[in-house]
Design a protein around this motif. Sequence first.
Motif, mmCIF file in Angstrom:
data_model
loop_
_atom_site.group_PDB
_atom_site.id
_atom_site.type_symbol
_atom_site.label_atom_id
_atom_site.label_comp_id
_atom_site.label_asym_id
_atom_site.label_seq_id
_atom_site.Cartn_x
_atom_site.Cartn_y
_atom_site.Cartn_z
ATOM 1 N N ASP A 17 -0.247 -5.797 8.720
ATOM 2 C CA ASP A 17 -0.594 -6.801 7.567
ATOM 3 C C ASP A 17 0.767 -7.084 6.892
ATOM 4 N N PRO A 18 1.762 -7.829 7.703
ATOM 5 C CA PRO A 18 2.905 -8.369 7.005
ATOM 6 C C PRO A 18 2.877 -8.874 5.431
ATOM 7 N N LEU A 19 1.823 -9.526 5.425
ATOM 8 C CA LEU A 19 1.887 -10.055 3.659
ATOM 9 C C LEU A 19 1.831 -9.124 2.772
ATOM 10 N N ILE A 20 1.596 -7.770 3.027
ATOM 11 C CA ILE A 20 1.871 -6.711 2.071
ATOM 12 C C ILE A 20 2.998 -6.671 1.663
ATOM 13 N N GLY A 21 4.122 -7.128 2.443
ATOM 14 C CA GLY A 21 5.490 -7.149 1.832
ATOM 15 C C GLY A 21 6.070 -6.011 1.515
ATOM 16 N N ALA A 22 5.739 -5.015 2.237
ATOM 17 C CA ALA A 22 6.436 -3.445 1.943
ATOM 18 C C ALA A 22 7.661 -3.390 1.812
ATOM 19 N N ARG A 23 8.476 -3.179 0.556
ATOM 20 C CA ARG A 23 9.703 -3.196 0.705
ATOM 21 C C ARG A 23 10.203 -1.797 -0.311
ATOM 22 N N VAL A 24 11.279 -0.944 0.252
ATOM 23 C CA VAL A 24 11.753 0.128 -0.468
ATOM 24 C C VAL A 24 12.638 -0.417 -1.688
ATOM 25 N N GLN A 25 12.130 0.128 -3.020
ATOM 26 C CA GLN A 25 13.156 0.025 -4.129
ATOM 27 C C GLN A 25 14.513 0.988 -4.177
ATOM 28 N N SER A 26 15.271 0.598 -5.196
ATOM 29 C CA SER A 26 16.313 1.546 -5.231
ATOM 30 C C SER A 26 16.267 2.773 -5.575
ATOM 31 N N ASP A 27 15.033 3.233 -6.206
ATOM 32 C CA ASP A 27 14.660 4.822 -6.508
ATOM 33 C C ASP A 27 13.863 5.048 -5.518
ATOM 34 N N GLY A 28 13.588 4.552 -4.320
ATOM 35 C CA GLY A 28 12.769 5.033 -3.180
ATOM 36 C C GLY A 28 11.546 4.859 -3.105
ATOM 37 N N ALA A 29 10.833 4.204 -4.268
ATOM 38 C CA ALA A 29 9.570 3.845 -4.305
ATOM 39 C C ALA A 29 9.388 2.580 -3.592
ATOM 40 N N ILE A 30 8.089 2.162 -3.249
ATOM 41 C CA ILE A 30 7.757 1.213 -2.329
ATOM 42 C C ILE A 30 6.926 0.230 -2.968
ATOM 43 N N ALA A 31 7.472 -0.993 -3.137
ATOM 44 C CA ALA A 31 6.540 -2.342 -3.524
ATOM 45 C C ALA A 31 5.958 -2.969 -2.571
ATOM 46 N N VAL A 32 4.501 -3.142 -2.743
ATOM 47 C CA VAL A 32 3.698 -3.932 -1.883
ATOM 48 C C VAL A 32 3.160 -4.948 -2.583
ATOM 49 N N LEU A 33 2.547 -6.241 -1.891
ATOM 50 C CA LEU A 33 1.885 -7.269 -2.499
ATOM 51 C C LEU A 33 0.455 -7.020 -2.140
ATOM 52 N N LEU A 34 -0.396 -7.414 -3.299
ATOM 53 C CA LEU A 34 -1.704 -7.286 -2.921
ATOM 54 C C LEU A 34 -2.671 -8.570 -3.324
ATOM 55 N N HIS A 35 -3.636 -8.656 -2.948
ATOM 56 C CA HIS A 35 -4.850 -9.563 -3.310
ATOM 57 C C HIS A 35 -5.740 -9.198 -4.451
ATOM 58 N N GLY A 36 -5.801 -7.784 -4.475
ATOM 59 C CA GLY A 36 -6.855 -7.236 -5.514
ATOM 60 C C GLY A 36 -6.671 -5.685 -5.513
ATOM 61 N N GLU A 37 -7.544 -5.293 -6.451
ATOM 62 C CA GLU A 37 -7.628 -3.545 -6.715
ATOM 63 C C GLU A 37 -8.425 -2.911 -5.662
ATOM 64 N N ILE A 38 -9.263 -3.572 -4.981
ATOM 65 C CA ILE A 38 -9.846 -3.073 -3.769
ATOM 66 C C ILE A 38 -9.097 -2.676 -2.624
ATOM 67 N N GLN A 39 -8.149 -3.822 -2.431
ATOM 68 C CA GLN A 39 -7.035 -3.495 -1.280
ATOM 69 C C GLN A 39 -6.176 -2.264 -1.560
ATOM 70 N N LYS A 40 -6.081 -2.056 -3.120
ATOM 71 C CA LYS A 40 -5.125 -0.979 -3.317
ATOM 72 C C LYS A 40 -5.967 0.363 -2.952
ATOM 73 N N GLU A 41 -7.243 0.477 -3.189
ATOM 74 C CA GLU A 41 -8.093 1.455 -3.063
ATOM 75 C C GLU A 41 -7.965 1.911 -1.715
ATOM 76 N N VAL A 42 -8.216 1.000 -0.680
ATOM 77 C CA VAL A 42 -8.439 1.061 0.754
ATOM 78 C C VAL A 42 -7.008 1.549 1.139
ATOM 79 N N LEU A 43 -5.880 1.059 0.624
ATOM 80 C CA LEU A 43 -4.658 1.485 1.153
ATOM 81 C C LEU A 43 -4.452 3.130 0.750
ATOM 82 N N THR A 44 -4.980 3.501 -0.494
ATOM 83 C CA THR A 44 -4.934 4.646 -0.897
ATOM 84 C C THR A 44 -5.636 5.651 0.007
#
Length: 657
Positions: A395-422
């Motif tokens: 799913d390229p649209l999650i746009g995972a990118r590594v930030q300067s502190d090593g954490a990863i920012a992702v794009l989401l459509h909603g909170e259910i998607q976050k739960e499924v990723l977890t």
Amino acid sequence: MHISRTLNIGILAHVDAGKTSLTERLLYNTGAIAHLGSVDAGSTQTDTGATERERGITIRAAVAAFTVGGSRVNLIDTPGHTDFVAEVERALGVLDGAILVLSAVEGVQAHTRVLMRVLRAMELPTLLFVNKIDRSGARYGELLDEVRRYLAPRVVVMAGVRDLGTRDARVLPGSLAEPAFRDALGEILADCDDTLLRRVVDGPPPTPAQLWAGLVDQTGRGLVHPVYFGSALSGQGVEDLIDGITGLLPSSTPTSAGSEPAGTVFAVERGQSGAKTALVRLFSGEVAVRQRVVLHRPGVEGPAGETVGQVTSLQVVGGQGEEAAGPLTAGNIGRIGGLPGVRVGDRIGLRGGDTDRAQPWFRHASLEAVVRPAEDDPAAAARLAAAMAQLADQDPLIGARVQSDGAIAVLLHGEIQKEVLTETLERDFGVRAVFSPSHMVCRERPSGVGEACEEIGRRAPSPGGFWATVGLRVEPGGLGDGVVFGYETELGALPRAFHCAIEETVHASLRRGPRGTEVTDCRVTLVRSGFVGPLSTAGDFRGATEHVLRRALERAGTRLHEPYEAYEVETPLGDLSPVTACLGACGATVTETVGGADTWLLRGTLPARAVPEVARRLPGLTRGEGVWWSRPCGDRPVDGTGAGQGHPGSPRPDARE
């Protein structure tokens, strides 16, 4: 069995309308599977993931096939939950037709309207299947009124129902032998056919064969939509639907086998070993095992957007015997292995499908969250980065990118998607992850033109410098163009590896601009380049490019933009005042107000960050009768610094869904 044509059909619905159960019933009734699976039991053919089986929802688009007569039908089961609408959007580009499933109890729901709007805008041939006629509360006439009012005015009712809403519910198929059915069909078809209109008005009446030919023609052009009734659980009406699929929906006309292969990757599967398998709809040409294919990544120009792979395995979906191993021919779907760098959305060949279908039809992923490993452990962080890279391939649209502190920012459509990723990270990758609260995503655009250059001489560069000469110019691009990379230098002046290093670094660096958000709709041009062989490396060009691009952006300046959506809201006459007050409080503008017999229709625009709040409050303001629909309509500049309006440093409570 000789296969004369292939149909690629998508099954779409609002969540819980029963589309996965319908997929299972279609496969069972046509002999593709020996036992009927159950969503509740987690035994269906298309919901194969552990999370899908536990939650009873479809998360990833999946393909299954059945054969009827000389027709092979590839069924693409898509998610119904709006958090996974990106999967639906990808599937739309590879379809020949669609089945939109409604519940006879719930009727036309909000997401049903959104889906039908898109299907009609694409002129994609669509059949409607009203499921659950054996459930208490099932409706017939009232539901058809809703369908005509909210989905499509020109529908052909293909069946009646006896004992509606009981376990004994039975479908009564319409027949061209019945005068009433012929008359109703003739009146509907005559709206778009002058020849039929003359025969309906002046006589002689059209024959059953002429009416059927007209129904086939207008269904194939998306002008009319046949409506079937039935039950996926009992099987009532499903045989009639199968006849409609094979008799009314047209297959695409593939380009001749002698042409170059062109297709679209709409899904990526991973085996236990981690090897990728690409699900590809081929539009022209052929692909066979050991064949070398060229992959193009939309939105990435030049060498960085092109890779070459060799097919090591191939399975034609629905194929039997030797045919199952290929070659994959135009019009069919296949599982292709041997393309390690493949991602969802990649295209085989130069065309890769109908580009008119590639435009965004649904809401963009407008939320962003930061994910970190639950343990403060470098090994866990490395495992998380590797896992997110694999998920980004699917799913390229999650746009995972590594930030300067090593954490990863992702794009989401909603909170259910976050739960499924977890759940997916812990179950499939053994990584316990923690997500930050979501915030609205803004983007930056260059305000002017900026140029910077870093050069090397005959001597070694200064400490911290690079054995690379890179000069870049940044300037505004066209709205919606994304990032376009170009050259003013001679393309062969650098080794290919150095060209790729520059392009890849430009695209990666623009994911986080001076204001901390993605930079888009800009043109970056390489205006100067040079290297010292054999001292220069790709790493030198990556480091120099990042440094030069940052300076060029600072000189150009950027402005923050927040996403906006165009909306339509339908509300009862007496609720206009509280609804408009709610819209105004959320920053919406009303551009059109249309009064009807019992409702008001309002159109306008509003910030995307306000959409969840309006959608949440609308049912209470309208006693559950209000209907909301919105889709992306670009973005607008944010006043000032954008603090509190979606900037990553200032998350808003009302941006959460």
